[in-house]
Write a protein that holds these residues in place. Sequence first.
Motif, mmCIF file in Angstrom:
data_model
loop_
_atom_site.group_PDB
_atom_site.id
_atom_site.type_symbol
_atom_site.label_atom_id
_atom_site.label_comp_id
_atom_site.label_asym_id
_atom_site.label_seq_id
_atom_site.Cartn_x
_atom_site.Cartn_y
_atom_site.Cartn_z
ATOM 1 N N PRO A 22 -19.182 -13.839 44.344
ATOM 2 C CA PRO A 22 -17.999 -12.994 44.547
ATOM 3 C C PRO A 22 -16.852 -13.323 43.604
ATOM 4 C CG PRO A 22 -18.866 -13.723 46.649
ATOM 5 C CD PRO A 22 -19.631 -14.458 45.582
ATOM 6 N N ASP A 23 -16.760 -14.595 43.165
ATOM 7 C CA ASP A 23 -15.701 -14.977 42.232
ATOM 8 C C ASP A 23 -15.889 -14.332 40.862
ATOM 9 O OD1 ASP A 23 -14.571 -16.537 44.188
ATOM 10 O OD2 ASP A 23 -15.451 -18.397 43.453
ATOM 11 N N ASP A 24 -17.100 -13.868 40.568
ATOM 12 C CA ASP A 24 -17.392 -13.232 39.288
ATOM 13 C C ASP A 24 -17.116 -11.733 39.309
ATOM 14 O OD1 ASP A 24 -18.244 -15.689 38.325
ATOM 15 O OD2 ASP A 24 -20.350 -15.303 38.796
ATOM 16 N N ILE A 25 -16.715 -11.209 40.452
ATOM 17 C CA ILE A 25 -16.515 -9.765 40.606
ATOM 18 C C ILE A 25 -15.035 -9.477 40.802
ATOM 19 C CG2 ILE A 25 -17.047 -7.748 42.025
ATOM 20 C CD1 ILE A 25 -19.654 -9.176 42.814
ATOM 21 N N GLY A 26 -14.549 -8.479 40.089
ATOM 22 C CA GLY A 26 -13.164 -8.058 40.243
ATOM 23 C C GLY A 26 -13.093 -6.553 40.422
ATOM 24 N N VAL A 27 -12.106 -6.109 41.158
ATOM 25 C CA VAL A 27 -11.895 -4.686 41.398
ATOM 26 C C VAL A 27 -10.609 -4.278 40.693
ATOM 27 C CG1 VAL A 27 -11.581 -2.917 43.154
ATOM 28 C CG2 VAL A 27 -12.986 -4.901 43.654
ATOM 29 N N PHE A 28 -10.687 -3.233 39.891
ATOM 30 C CA PHE A 28 -9.540 -2.731 39.163
ATOM 31 C C PHE A 28 -9.187 -1.340 39.666
ATOM 32 C CE2 PHE A 28 -11.511 -5.881 36.560
ATOM 33 C CZ PHE A 28 -10.480 -6.513 35.902
ATOM 34 N N PHE A 29 -7.969 -1.174 40.138
ATOM 35 C CA PHE A 29 -7.489 0.132 40.574
ATOM 36 C C PHE A 29 -6.631 0.690 39.451
ATOM 37 C CE2 PHE A 29 -8.384 -2.197 44.447
ATOM 38 C CZ PHE A 29 -9.054 -1.257 45.214
ATOM 39 N N ILE A 30 -7.174 1.679 38.741
ATOM 40 C CA ILE A 30 -6.467 2.282 37.615
ATOM 41 C C ILE A 30 -6.465 3.798 37.754
ATOM 42 C CG2 ILE A 30 -6.968 0.383 36.036
ATOM 43 C CD1 ILE A 30 -9.187 2.085 34.846
ATOM 44 N N ASP A 31 -5.532 4.425 37.072
ATOM 45 C CA ASP A 31 -5.364 5.867 37.074
ATOM 46 C C ASP A 31 -5.362 6.383 38.518
ATOM 47 O OD1 ASP A 31 -4.762 8.097 35.497
ATOM 48 O OD2 ASP A 31 -6.824 8.802 35.601
ATOM 49 N N ASP A 32 -6.126 7.425 38.832
ATOM 50 C CA ASP A 32 -6.065 7.954 40.194
ATOM 51 C C ASP A 32 -6.797 7.067 41.207
ATOM 52 O OD1 ASP A 32 -8.607 8.641 39.358
ATOM 53 O OD2 ASP A 32 -8.482 10.713 40.018
ATOM 54 N N SER A 72 -0.168 3.073 36.510
ATOM 55 C CA SER A 72 -0.750 4.088 37.391
ATOM 56 C C SER A 72 0.082 4.241 38.662
ATOM 57 C CB SER A 72 -2.191 3.723 37.746
ATOM 58 O OG SER A 72 -2.994 3.674 36.599
ATOM 59 N N LEU A 73 0.571 3.115 39.192
ATOM 60 C CA LEU A 73 1.444 3.185 40.368
ATOM 61 C C LEU A 73 2.700 3.991 40.047
ATOM 62 C CD1 LEU A 73 1.254 -0.474 41.732
ATOM 63 C CD2 LEU A 73 0.218 1.572 42.747
ATOM 64 N N GLN A 74 3.255 3.771 38.876
ATOM 65 C CA GLN A 74 4.455 4.498 38.469
ATOM 66 C C GLN A 74 4.134 5.982 38.284
ATOM 67 O OE1 GLN A 74 5.526 2.344 34.960
ATOM 68 N NE2 GLN A 74 6.564 0.714 36.094
ATOM 69 N N LYS A 75 2.997 6.272 37.687
ATOM 70 C CA LYS A 75 2.599 7.662 37.437
ATOM 71 C C LYS A 75 2.541 8.472 38.733
ATOM 72 C CE LYS A 75 -1.459 10.224 35.836
ATOM 73 N NZ LYS A 75 -2.816 10.086 35.275
ATOM 74 N N PHE A 76 2.042 7.849 39.792
ATOM 75 C CA PHE A 76 1.919 8.535 41.078
ATOM 76 C C PHE A 76 3.074 8.217 42.026
ATOM 77 C CE2 PHE A 76 -2.457 8.480 39.495
ATOM 78 C CZ PHE A 76 -2.784 9.819 39.642
#
Length: 79
Positions: A22-32, A72-76
């Motif tokens: 699990p330490d090798d996995i990352g989640v990226f929240f980008i754009d929508d 992305s946070l700013q965009k929305f």
Amino acid sequence: HGTSISREGLDAILAATAFCEPDDIGVFFIDDGVLNLINHQQPELIQQKDFIRTFKLLDLYDVEQRFICTESLQKFKLE
């Protein structure tokens, strides 16, 4: 909820935990993708399944690396 991209991405992350630490996995929240972080969504109004609650499984699977794009946070206007 308009497409299956977020749901499929989440499924892929959870499946990857079976093969990686699990330490090798990352989640990226980008754009929508940042819209997945909004509380009190009502996908049933557009006849979609509510998969947002499934993001809580990230804790259960020990996926702790999570990143949110500030642009992305700013965009929305979510800041």
